[in-house]
Scaffold this motif. Structure first.
Motif, PDB file in Angstrom:
ATOM      1  N   PRO A  16       0.248 119.422  26.640  1.00  0.00           N
ATOM      2  CA  PRO A  16      -0.713 119.549  27.734  1.00  0.00           C
ATOM      3  C   PRO A  16      -0.012 119.969  29.027  1.00  0.00           C
ATOM      4  O   PRO A  16       1.204 119.845  29.147  1.00  0.00           O
ATOM      5  CB  PRO A  16      -1.292 118.137  27.854  1.00  0.00           C
ATOM      6  N   GLY A  17      -0.795 120.437  29.973  1.00  0.00           N
ATOM      7  CA  GLY A  17      -0.208 120.845  31.252  1.00  0.00           C
ATOM      8  C   GLY A  17      -0.418 122.315  31.487  1.00  0.00           C
ATOM      9  O   GLY A  17      -0.613 123.082  30.550  1.00  0.00           O
ATOM     10  N   ASP A  18      -0.365 122.694  32.758  1.00  0.00           N
ATOM     11  CA  ASP A  18      -0.675 124.066  33.108  1.00  0.00           C
ATOM     12  C   ASP A  18       0.108 124.463  34.365  1.00  0.00           C
ATOM     13  O   ASP A  18      -0.153 123.936  35.442  1.00  0.00           O
ATOM     14  CB  ASP A  18      -2.179 124.169  33.368  1.00  0.00           C
ATOM     15  N   ALA A  28      -2.019 125.566  37.415  1.00  0.00           N
ATOM     16  CA  ALA A  28      -2.632 124.534  38.249  1.00  0.00           C
ATOM     17  C   ALA A  28      -1.636 124.029  39.282  1.00  0.00           C
ATOM     18  O   ALA A  28      -2.000 123.721  40.417  1.00  0.00           O
ATOM     19  CB  ALA A  28      -3.114 123.380  37.373  1.00  0.00           C
ATOM     20  N   ILE A  29      -0.367 123.952  38.897  1.00  0.00           N
ATOM     21  CA  ILE A  29       0.652 123.462  39.832  1.00  0.00           C
ATOM     22  C   ILE A  29       0.920 124.513  40.907  1.00  0.00           C
ATOM     23  O   ILE A  29       1.044 124.192  42.088  1.00  0.00           O
ATOM     24  CB  ILE A  29       1.933 123.101  39.062  1.00  0.00           C
ATOM     25  N   ILE A  30       0.987 125.769  40.490  1.00  0.00           N
ATOM     26  CA  ILE A  30       1.216 126.851  41.455  1.00  0.00           C
ATOM     27  C   ILE A  30       0.072 126.899  42.468  1.00  0.00           C
ATOM     28  O   ILE A  30       0.292 127.014  43.673  1.00  0.00           O
ATOM     29  CB  ILE A  30       1.310 128.202  40.716  1.00  0.00           C
ATOM     30  N   VAL A  47      -7.180 128.933  39.788  1.00  0.00           N
ATOM     31  CA  VAL A  47      -6.234 128.548  38.736  1.00  0.00           C
ATOM     32  C   VAL A  47      -6.344 129.522  37.562  1.00  0.00           C
ATOM     33  O   VAL A  47      -5.334 129.984  37.019  1.00  0.00           O
ATOM     34  CB  VAL A  47      -6.497 127.095  38.268  1.00  0.00           C
ATOM     35  N   ARG A 107       7.169 120.962  35.836  1.00  0.00           N
ATOM     36  CA  ARG A 107       6.315 122.039  36.355  1.00  0.00           C
ATOM     37  C   ARG A 107       5.739 122.907  35.252  1.00  0.00           C
ATOM     38  O   ARG A 107       4.994 123.833  35.525  1.00  0.00           O
ATOM     39  CB  ARG A 107       7.134 122.929  37.297  1.00  0.00           C
ATOM     40  N   ARG A 108       6.155 122.667  34.015  1.00  0.00           N
ATOM     41  CA  ARG A 108       5.736 123.502  32.872  1.00  0.00           C
ATOM     42  C   ARG A 108       6.200 124.942  33.084  1.00  0.00           C
ATOM     43  O   ARG A 108       5.439 125.880  32.857  1.00  0.00           O
ATOM     44  CB  ARG A 108       4.208 123.477  32.684  1.00  0.00           C
ATOM     45  N   THR A 154       0.849 130.237  46.369  1.00  0.00           N
ATOM     46  CA  THR A 154       0.769 128.802  46.123  1.00  0.00           C
ATOM     47  C   THR A 154       0.430 128.078  47.417  1.00  0.00           C
ATOM     48  O   THR A 154       0.839 128.510  48.492  1.00  0.00           O
ATOM     49  CB  THR A 154       2.068 128.239  45.539  1.00  0.00           C
ATOM     50  N   GLY A 181       1.494 117.109  35.922  1.00  0.00           N
ATOM     51  CA  GLY A 181       1.315 118.441  35.357  1.00  0.00           C
ATOM     52  C   GLY A 181       0.144 118.462  34.384  1.00  0.00           C
ATOM     53  O   GLY A 181      -0.630 119.417  34.342  1.00  0.00           O
ATOM     54  N   THR A 182       0.000 117.405  33.614  1.00  0.00           N
ATOM     55  CA  THR A 182      -1.106 117.323  32.659  1.00  0.00           C
ATOM     56  C   THR A 182      -2.421 117.067  33.387  1.00  0.00           C
ATOM     57  O   THR A 182      -3.451 117.660  33.046  1.00  0.00           O
ATOM     58  CB  THR A 182      -0.825 116.196  31.642  1.00  0.00           C
ATOM     59  N   GLY A 238      -3.134 118.018  36.340  1.00  0.00           N
ATOM     60  CA  GLY A 238      -3.483 119.284  36.986  1.00  0.00           C
ATOM     61  C   GLY A 238      -4.242 120.204  36.050  1.00  0.00           C
ATOM     62  O   GLY A 238      -5.146 120.933  36.476  1.00  0.00           O
ATOM     63  N   ALA A 239      -3.881 120.184  34.785  1.00  0.00           N
ATOM     64  CA  ALA A 239      -4.567 121.053  33.828  1.00  0.00           C
ATOM     65  C   ALA A 239      -5.881 120.422  33.361  1.00  0.00           C
ATOM     66  O   ALA A 239      -6.918 121.078  33.313  1.00  0.00           O
ATOM     67  CB  ALA A 239      -3.653 121.299  32.632  1.00  0.00           C
TER      68      ALA A 239
END
Lengths: 313, 524
Positions: free
Chosen positions: A31-33, A36-38, A48, A276-277, B44, B403-404, B406-407
């Motif tokens: 999981p994670g993206d 989304a962090i950027i 996103v 940060r993936r 960003t 991070g998770t 966020g997604a």
């Protein structure tokens, strides 16, 4: 032996391919993206999605994996999603601190652990043996970060002898380089010393009970020669094996040590990239670590022939 | 001769520390809040990128500490009597770090890129008829309807700021990262010394000509006393504290509350509030699915909440760092209002429990996604888990990393298909001084921020703020908006909190601001 080495190096290619596929698949399903962090906390869902598309993260698995593999085969590890820098450049920036830390730890550990193990075996059952074993248990049990903080508190904050954090390249002078490495090396070395000292002691005790050692003693060979020439050489194969296996321990320990001492090495790069993936960086670093591990194992195999002439490839 | 050589060598040796100290005074070593992974403040919206960008990019206007927009790169602007045409003129002598002059066409391209990504920029874009350079120093905006917040939007400090960049960079797709870092601010970015995750270096730009006025946040003359500003990324708080104590760094942006007592005991270290506008905690509901698609359940959460619990969990017992606030807006700012906020003052768990039962949601499952690697998020989540359990909901606490979260928070699916019911975050107070720059206030349903609240009433109040032309009108709009947001319970504001910044006592001139202001800072 050269043919053997070449064969082993060639054999790393399928191993690396399997590692690559495994790492890529793992990250794909994790999981994670990064988009989304950027985009940041204030960004909308649409923002996103646009960023994800611009990074090609909306492509199917096969397309992404194929593209990545194709680039790797051309010597290109890709570009970091976040920094826009080539992964090879980021690794190049970080490899010196990590290699320095690992080599320093390795040297320091071997210099300390092997004599400790040999003496403990020689003085088996005495207070020296028990003292060495207590130290080994302590080294194994106390986490690296606890040792790190304690060392920094005493030697950097209280005594002001050494810096708290950072790394200075060797090109800027030996003492600045060394002064930044001493505390991290001591912190990381604890576990490694414990591991090598214990295996050295156990192996040496077995070797010292062999007939040829008794014969050597009967012939009047000195204690020093018995321990370090006759016995240690015959005990070396298991020790070298553990030293090689311990490299994985060093890689893991370097991640924590680099965080505690703010060393800009590969360990911190890996942690930052995972949080940060940053997929290309994670994949690049894991491939590099795998390759290093394969090389270390090869070196260990080759060293066997040095210590035991009966072994032939 | 030998004696002279010896004396000369000794003198040189003794002089070295003095030279080194002199050089050291010209270098500011700063520990930022996070790693600087890139430097595109439009691509960003991370605050750390904004903070770094403020060193080497510049803005047309910049807000001062009273949040008033003041001309910065602009000499000034003129607006037509109908409010539809704005003419901007650039100051003379503005240069990019590559030596090229700043042209109006650069600013037009920069604004076009910014408008795509920024909330207020999007408002401007919706009203924009034309934007064009008139000559090298002037450009014009023609609007379809007046936009009285234009100068504030251009000068605001909330992300993304309207930073100016050369046209070739500004032409980059706003959803893609710029490939070079050329600004016109007081420092230039040393790309060759950049090690992401470790250090970023900014070098004084000799071609920068500061304004004559005194510096005040993003406004006024940005006069710098340092040849270099070195950002040292130290992710571990204990290590950063030790580095500050040992003098290896000069200024730490975000000391964690647990380490503040240790820093206080050190006579060589000064501490002060970092950002007077602080932050507002946010317990965010998913309005699409039960139980939080029912306003009664959301109101029940607000009714039962005790902000003191949240704030003590987030920043501890230091009363300087937090306060309860029955408002969605930043305490102490001009538009602040607690009108309609009585629900947040009740702290009545029993009444809330009754309301949840009346709504038929007693025992309903609530999936709360928690980024346990972010302490502020984790602390708020723990309090909410307890709160929701007490009012009769069944909390499924999904511990994961940010991070998770966020997604996953972007998922509009029901929880059975990977969706969510609650997550936590917080908003910088500077983004909550009015509704303009804060997407969390918007209730436009599917187009709204995560949670997708839909309320025409709330949205109407936001529009009223945009339409207001004076401060009295703005105040009235925000007052009504606060009530509408409270009635609708868009989210649960968990309280207002601040943080400290710490620096070596040899450093002076550090001010309270939403970003680290380097101009005006000196080092003894």
């Amino acid at each position: 032996m050269l043919a053997y080495a070449v064969r082993r190096i060639l054999a790393t290619i399928p191993v690396m391919l399997i590692v690559a596929l495994f790492v890529f698949s793992l990250l794909y399903i994790a999981p994670g993206d990064p988009a989304a962090i950027i985009a940041g906390d204030q960004a909308s869902v649409a923002d996103v999605e646009r960023i994800r598309a611009s990074l090609g993260l909306d492509q199917p698995f096969v397309v992404r994996f194929g593209g990545w593999l194709w680039r790797i085969l051309h010597g290109d590890l890709g570009t970091s999603i976040f920094t826009n820098l080539p992964v090879t450049q980021m690794i190049a920036q970080r490899i010196e601190p990590t290699l320095s830390l690992m080599i320093a730890t390795l040297i320091f550990s071997l210099v300390c652990a092997i004599p400790m193990g040999v003496i403990a075996a020689w003085k088996h059952g005495t207070w020296i043996d028990r003292g060495v074993m207590i130290l080994a248990v302590f080294g194994f049990s106390v986490p690296v970060f606890v040792v790190g903080y304690l060392l920094a508190y005493v030697f950097a904050l209280q005594l002001n002898w050494l810096p708290v954090q950072g790394f200075t390249p060797l090109s800027r002078g030996f003492w600045p380089f060394l002064s930044n490495l001493i505390l991290p090396t001591l912190a990381l070395g604890g576990v490694y010393i414990a591991l090598i000292a214990r295996i050295t002691r156990a192996t040496m005790m077995e070797v010292l009970s062999q007939d040829y050692i008794r014969t050597a003693r009967a012939k009047g060979v000195g204690q020093h020669a018995i321990l370090f020439v006759h016995a240690l050489k015959n005990a070396a194969v298991p020790i070298v094996t553990v030293v090689g296996l311990g490299v994985a321990l060093l890689i893991g320990g370097a991640v924590v040590t680099e965080s505690v001492f703010a060393i800009p090495g590969l360990g911190r790069l890996t942690v930052d990239a995972i949080l940060r993936r940053d997929y290309p960086v994670i994949q690049g670093v894991v491939l590099l670590f795998s390759f290093m591990y394969v090389l270390v194992n090869l070196a260990v195999d080759l060293l066997y022939t040095l210590f035991d002439p009966r072994i032939r490839y | 001769m030998r004696r002279r050589t010896f004396l000369a060598a000794t003198a040189a040796g003794l002089a070295l520390p003095a030279v080194s100290r002199g050089q050291d005074k010209k270098v500011l070593r700063f520990v930022p809040q996070a790693n600087l992974a890139n430097l595109d403040p439009i691509w960003t919206t991370l605050y750390v990128v904004r903070n770094a960008s403020a060193l080497f990019f510049d803005t047309l206007y910049g807000v001062d500490s009273q949040l008033r927009p003041q001309p910065q790169m602009c000499e000034g602007s003129e607006v037509s009597s109908d409010g539809l045409t704005w003419n901007f003129k650039l100051r003379t002598g503005l240069k990019w770090h590559d030596g090229e002059p700043v042209r109006a066409s650069d600013c037009v391209a920069s604004l076009q890129r910014w408008m795509v990504r920024d909330n207020m920029g999007q408002m401007l874009r919706a009203r924009l008829d034309e934007i064009a350079a008139v000559d090298d120093r002037s450009f014009r905006l023609r609007l379809k309807q007046p936009f009285s917040k234009l100068l504030y939007a251009l000068g605001k400090v909330g992300t993304p700021c309207a930073f100016m960049m050369p046209e070739r960079m500004a032409k980059t797709d706003p959803y893609k990262q710029i490939g070079e870092y050329v600004g016109s601010g007081p420092f230039r970015f040393k790309r060759d010394e950049w090690v992401p995750g470790s250090q970023a270096v900014f070098e004084r730009f000799d071609g920068y000509s500061p304004r004559a006025e005194p510096a005040d946040w993003l406004a006024g003359g940005k006069r710098v006393a340092f040849d270099r500003v070195e950002w040292r990324v130290i992710p571990d708080a204990a290590t950063a504290a030790a580095a500050l104590q040992s003098g290896e760094v000069d200024w730490w942006e975000t000391p964690i509350p647990d380490l503040v007592p240790i820093l206080r005991r050190n006579s060589g270290i000064a501490l002060d509030i970092a950002d007077p506008l602080g932050n507002i905690g946010d317990c965010r509901f998913n309005h699409l699915y039960p139980p939080f698609n029912d306003v009664r359940v959301r109101r029940a959460a607000l009714m039962a909440a005790n902000q003191a619990d949240y704030m003590q969990a987030v920043v501890g017992n230091d009363q300087n760092l937090w306060q309860e606030s029955a408002s969605f807006f930043t305490p102490g700012t001009a538009l602040y209002s607690e009108y309609g906020g009585d629900v947040l003052k009740q702290k009545n768990v029993e009444a809330a429990k009754k309301l949840v039962a009346e709504a038929g949601h007693q025992g309903a499952k609530v999936v709360m996604i928690v980024g346990t690697d972010v302490p502020i998020v984790k602390a708020q989540s723990d309090v909410t888990a307890d709160l929701l359990t007490k009012i009769g909901l069944n909390v499924d606490y999904v511990a994961t990393d940010w991070g998770t979260v966020g997604a996953r928070r972007a998922s509009k699916e029901p929880v059975a298909k990977g969706g969510w019911n609650v997550f936590h975050t917080w908003h910088a107070g500077v983004d909550c001084v009015n509704p303009g720059a804060q997407p969390a206030y918007y209730t436009t349903g599917e187009r709204a921020w995560f949670g997708w609240p839909k309320s025409d009433e709330v949205q109407g109040r936001i529009d009223a703020w945009f339409a207001a032309t004076d401060q009295a009108g703005e105040k009235s709009a925000v007052r009504e908006l606060n009530k509408a947001e409270m009635d609708f319970a868009t989210f649960l504001p968990t309280g207002f909190f601040k943080g400290y910044q710490a620096w070596r006592k040899g450093v002076s001139g550090i001010v309270r601001a939403p970003f680290p202001v380097v101009w005006g800072v000196t080092k003894a």
